[in-house]
Scaffold this active site. Structure first.
Site, PDB file in Angstrom:
ATOM      1  N   ASP A 179       0.866  -1.185   0.000  1.00 37.42           N
ATOM      2  CA  ASP A 179       0.000   0.000   0.000  1.00 37.42           C
ATOM      3  C   ASP A 179       0.896   1.226   0.000  1.00 37.42           C
ATOM      4  OD1 ASP A 179      -2.191   1.949   0.704  1.00 37.42           O
ATOM      5  OD2 ASP A 179      -3.296   0.095   1.037  1.00 37.42           O
ATOM      6  N   ASP A 225     -10.838   0.239  -4.324  1.00 34.72           N
ATOM      7  CA  ASP A 225     -11.723   1.308  -4.780  1.00 34.72           C
ATOM      8  C   ASP A 225     -12.168   0.946  -6.198  1.00 34.72           C
ATOM      9  OD1 ASP A 225     -12.857   3.635  -5.840  1.00 34.72           O
ATOM     10  OD2 ASP A 225     -11.504   4.949  -4.727  1.00 34.72           O
TER      11      ASP A 225
END
Length: 224
Positions: free
Chosen positions: A77, A126
């Site tokens: 991430d 997302d």
């Protein structure tokens, strides 16, 4: 999260042995020391290598590492203040087979060698629903080619999402491009026969979605 809290977490991440934070230049210029040798140089074993892309707080990576001690896991991430939690938990609970890499997903083929990875997990990305955001969807054709480069020939990708849009978009793309869909389920908690590793591990947000009776979808596939 307050900025002071964020800064404290960034500072703490720098002291964690299970957090790797290369610069963009280091990756792009091929100066990253673990590329192609994660097993030997970082994990010091020859176990399968599994990635979680967009790992957030790292809870899924940590849970998988606990469940499968004979596999190596890397949560990836760009937001280090988020995965600080997972990294800290892994250290506190002495879970040696999980690490966290702070970088952008589009640089993944610079962080891992050709055919180095056995499996990829993409958990609750997302969905980037707007058309102009297509290039940021983590299962678009460009990303799939990056994954193919680092995956072993028999390597698989797992997509777990609460977004029916993302599920449908990915299935359509996979079928259209001739990739191999090994398993697809639009409601893993309601249908029998769902893979155990998919239903036995839940993120914080996932448990909230389930409380709202929101279906969780899952696809397991190979990139041809």
């Amino acid at each position: 999260m307050g900025s002071k809290n964020k800064l404290r977490r960034f500072k703490e991440n720098e002291t964690f042995a299970n957090v790797i934070q290369p610069s963009r230049e280091e990756l792009v210029e091929s100066n990253f020391p673990f590329k192609g040798v994660w097993r030997e140089k970082f994990f010091k074993n020859n176990n399968p290598l599994v990635l979680e892309l967009g790992c957030g707080k790292g809870e899924y990576s940590v849970a998988l590492a606990k469940k499968y001690p004979n596999k190596n896991f890397v949560g990836i991430d760009i937001k280090g203040a988020r995965f600080w939690r997972g990294a800290k938990t892994a250290l506190e609970e002495n879970i040696p087979n999980v690490a966290f890499l702070r970088t952008q997903i589009e640089l993944i083929d610079h962080a891992f060698g050709t055919q180095e990875v056995d499996e990829i997990w993409i958990t609750f990305p997302d969905p980037q629903i707007k058309y102009k955001r297509t290039k940021h969807r983590m299962t678009n054709a460009q990303f799939l080619q990056r994954y193919k480069q680092i995956l072993k020939p028999d390597g698989v990708v797992n997509l777990k999402t609460d977004s029916e849009f993302m599920h449908g978009y990915t299935l359509g793309l996979l079928h259209g491009a001739g990739h191999e869909v090994l398993y697809a389920n639009h409601n893993v908690y309601k249908q029998e026969g769902s893979p155990e590793e998919v239903t036995s591990i839940q993120t914080f947000y996932e448990s909230q979605y389930l409380e709202q009776d929101k279906p969780i979808t899952y696809i397991r596939f190979k990139i041809n």
